[in-house]
Design a protein around this motif. Structure first.
Motif, PDB file in Angstrom:
ATOM      1  N   GLY A 168       0.821  -1.199   0.000  1.00 43.36           N
ATOM      2  CA  GLY A 168       0.000   0.000   0.000  1.00 43.36           C
ATOM      3  C   GLY A 168       0.859   1.255   0.000  1.00 43.36           C
ATOM      4  O   GLY A 168       2.094   1.199   0.006  1.00 43.36           O
TER       5      GLY A 168
ATOM      6  N   LYS B 171       0.399   6.307   4.035  1.00 47.04           N
ATOM      7  CA  LYS B 171      -0.763   5.937   4.842  1.00 47.04           C
ATOM      8  C   LYS B 171      -0.409   5.896   6.336  1.00 47.04           C
ATOM      9  O   LYS B 171      -1.275   5.678   7.175  1.00 47.04           O
ATOM     10  CB  LYS B 171      -1.310   4.572   4.407  1.00 47.04           C
TER      11      LYS B 171
ATOM     12  N   ASN C 187      -1.109   1.823   9.177  1.00 50.41           N
ATOM     13  CA  ASN C 187      -1.151   0.819   8.106  1.00 50.41           C
ATOM     14  C   ASN C 187       0.233   0.242   7.836  1.00 50.41           C
ATOM     15  O   ASN C 187       0.491  -0.320   6.775  1.00 50.41           O
ATOM     16  CB  ASN C 187      -1.708   1.436   6.828  1.00 50.41           C
TER      17      ASN C 187
ATOM     18  N   ASP D  22       0.479  -3.273   5.168  1.00 45.38           N
ATOM     19  CA  ASP D  22      -0.705  -4.052   5.517  1.00 45.38           C
ATOM     20  C   ASP D  22      -1.427  -4.572   4.283  1.00 45.38           C
ATOM     21  O   ASP D  22      -2.034  -5.631   4.304  1.00 45.38           O
ATOM     22  CB  ASP D  22      -1.683  -3.189   6.325  1.00 45.38           C
ATOM     23  N   GLN D  23      -1.413  -3.751   3.241  1.00 38.98           N
ATOM     24  CA  GLN D  23      -2.095  -4.198   2.022  1.00 38.98           C
ATOM     25  C   GLN D  23      -1.068  -4.710   1.022  1.00 38.98           C
ATOM     26  O   GLN D  23       0.073  -4.281   1.035  1.00 38.98           O
ATOM     27  CB  GLN D  23      -2.834  -3.031   1.354  1.00 38.98           C
TER      28      GLN D  23
ATOM     29  N   SER E 132      -0.827  -6.107  -3.233  1.00 39.04           N
ATOM     30  CA  SER E 132      -1.385  -6.526  -4.505  1.00 39.04           C
ATOM     31  C   SER E 132      -0.302  -7.381  -5.130  1.00 39.04           C
ATOM     32  O   SER E 132       0.882  -7.083  -4.986  1.00 39.04           O
ATOM     33  CB  SER E 132      -1.661  -5.269  -5.327  1.00 39.04           C
TER      34      SER E 132
ATOM     35  N   TYR F 109      -4.918  -7.426  -8.757  1.00 44.72           N
ATOM     36  CA  TYR F 109      -5.518  -6.156  -9.124  1.00 44.72           C
ATOM     37  C   TYR F 109      -6.441  -6.361 -10.330  1.00 44.72           C
ATOM     38  O   TYR F 109      -5.983  -6.745 -11.412  1.00 44.72           O
ATOM     39  CB  TYR F 109      -4.410  -5.142  -9.444  1.00 44.72           C
TER      40      TYR F 109
ATOM     41  N   THR G 225       0.070   0.588  -8.927  1.00 44.50           N
ATOM     42  CA  THR G 225      -0.318  -0.657  -8.283  1.00 44.50           C
ATOM     43  C   THR G 225      -0.285  -1.780  -9.306  1.00 44.50           C
ATOM     44  O   THR G 225       0.062  -2.912  -9.001  1.00 44.50           O
ATOM     45  CB  THR G 225      -1.767  -0.581  -7.747  1.00 44.50           C
TER      46      THR G 225
ATOM     47  N   ARG H 297       4.487   3.381  -3.359  1.00 48.71           N
ATOM     48  CA  ARG H 297       4.368   2.072  -2.727  1.00 48.71           C
ATOM     49  C   ARG H 297       5.706   1.379  -2.767  1.00 48.71           C
ATOM     50  O   ARG H 297       6.451   1.505  -3.738  1.00 48.71           O
ATOM     51  CB  ARG H 297       3.371   1.216  -3.517  1.00 48.71           C
TER      52      ARG H 297
END
Lengths: 185, 301
Positions: B74, B78, B82, B87-88, B90, B112, B261, B282
């Motif tokens: 991510g 953020k 996060n 935390d995120q 793809s 994605y 992303t 990212r």
């Protein structure tokens, strides 16, 4: 005029006689093995395009190996060999220039097998080192077979092995030379 | 008498020449002929077949398979709640195959938009050294992506072809030295379906990529694409990524920061929303592992 031709002919013969002292190949074989003991991976490559010349009269012995001519089972290994270890763009060739010690020209005239000691300078990866090794020259019907087997400590040639792969790559590589030589015309 | 002198002269000359040849320390290898190859393809322009997001001028060796796992986390801005975006995630998983020295193909799937993608890359011209050399590599890429997520509006009549997009790319690259490689990639992307009728289905872009190798196993890489007609310049930005390549024995790790992303051409060219200026970047990595699956050379002895 006839005399002139005769002399030229003699001269030509002299040259050919001299040329027959020399034997060569462009398809000699060199194999190296740098597999560390107990490593699961075999690290070896072979080259079947080695140029090798032996002057039986003087005992001069030279060979040249194109580093990019080495083949491996795995393409990635070949890439690493060329890019990371041998830097073959910078140092495309390995060369040996040496001498058969106690060379006896008469030996090459008759069939048989002779143990020889070869001494000379090996240039590889931009470094030149003196090496001496035992080998064997077999004579068979006018062709020679030169075989040798010797160790090459990689650090001598400034080829560094990163610690990450130190358990796979041996610090001393074994090199096998196998050249079948024909008269150089 | 004159004739005799001449003959003697020739004879002496011959002896001198012969002796001269003996006296010199003859380069025997020269006698056997030069064994420098006529033409040699320049390799290792990049550590991997991708610069970061985009295709590089590099090819896989024939008979090898490259298993690639790509991650984009991510956005870094953020904050720590996060974990700076970690935390995120793809991801894209893909397999590439080397067929010939200058031909490869691959496919993959991204989380994605649940996209499948496939491509074929061919280089009619490779940069080479030697007598018949050529200064650059020219490679052509044709690829296709397919969105496999459910229709956003199932009530209207939907066509499978609407899920498809195509891209065509030329890569013109040169390895200037061991350390420096640069490439330019004009690209055309066609999307069968775009969100708004006012938007163009065709998108034109030119990509730039490069590498600066600073140790034998590490290199700095970057790639950037300038999109001429972005779908909406307010929302979408040009993708820019920069990072380092680390090569260990069999793996190549590409660690980088990027504002996109998407990990296939359609996604990063048309849907990069991050803005470097705002810190919408990212962290990501590409992991490449090459396996030998075929074309093993038989050893002679």
């Amino acid at each position: 005029m006839k005399k002139l031709l005769a002399l030229l002919a003699i001269g030509a013969i002299m040259n050919t006689v001299k040329a027959q002292d020399k034997y060569f190949t462009k398809t000699g074989k060199v194999k190296f093995d740098a597999t560390e003991k107990n490593s699961p991976e075999n690290i070896n490559g072979w080259n079947n395009t080695v140029t090798c010349v032996l002057d039986t009269k003087t005992g001069n012995f030279q060979f040249a190996v194109l580093i990019k001519g080495f083949e491996f089972d795995r393409a990635l290994m070949m890439e690493h060999f060329n890019e990371n270890y041998m830097e073959s763009d910078k140092f495309p060739k390995a060369e040996f220039r040496g001498q058969v010690m106690d060379n006896n020209p008469g030996n090459y005239q008759k069939n048989g097998s002779y143990d020889v000691v070869v001494k000379g300078k090996m240039t590889m990866h931009g470094e030149t080192k003196e090496i001496e090794t035992k080998g064997k020259i077999s004579v068979q019907n006018g062709n020679l077979l030169a075989v040798a087997d010797f160790p090459i400590p990689l650090s001598d040639y400034k080829i560094s092995i990163p610690s990450l792969v130190a358990d796979k790559v041996a610090k001393v590589a074994t090199v096998k030379v196998d050249c079948s030589l024909m008269p150089l015309k | 008498m004159k004739k005799l002198t001449r003959i003697t002269g020739i004879f002496l000359l011959q002896i001198i020449i012969c002796n001269a040849a003996v006296a010199q320390d003859v380069d025997l290898l020269q006698l056997a002929g030069d064994n420098t190859p006529k033409k040699e393809i320049v390799k290792n322009a990049f550590k991997s077949t991708r610069v970061i997001n985009s295709q590089s001028m590099e090819f896989l060796s024939p008979g090898t398979m490259d298993f690639r796992i790509l991650h984009r986390f991510g956005e870094v801005n953020k904050g720590y709640e996060n974990f700076f975006g970690l935390d995120q995630a793809s991801m894209r998983m893909g397999f590439d195959f080397g067929i010939l020295q200058n031909l490869m193909f691959g496919f993959g799937r991204s989380t994605y938009k649940k996209e499948l993608d496939g491509f074929i890359k061919f280089a009619p011209i490779r940069q080479s050294t030697g007598q018949q050399n050529f200064p650059v590599t020219v490679a052509l890429v044709a690829g296709m992506t397919m969105n496999t997520s459910p229709w956003t509006d199932p009530t209207r009549k939907n066509y499978t072809s609407s899920k498809l997009a195509y891209y065509f790319q030329a890569i013109i690259g040169r390895k200037f030295s061991d350390a420096i490689t640069l490439q330019v990639t004009p690209t055309m992307l066609h999307q069968n379906l775009v969100p708004l009728a006012t938007q163009s289905n065709d998108l034109y872009a030119v990509g730039f990529g490069g590498r600066i190798k600073f140790t034998k196993r590490m290199a700095f890489t970057w790639d950037y694409s300038y999109v001429f007609n972005p779908m909406d310049p307010e929302i979408f930005h040009n993708p820019l990524s920069a990072g380092i390549d680390i090569e260990t024995g069999g793996h190549v790790f590409q660690l980088h920061f990027s504002n996109s992303t998407g990990m296939n051409e359609r996604a990063f060219l048309s849907e990069t929303t991050g803005d470097w200026a705002k810190g919408d970047i990212r962290f990501g990595f590409n992991l490449s592992r090459v396996f030998q699956i075929g074309g093993k050379k038989k050893q002679l002895k």
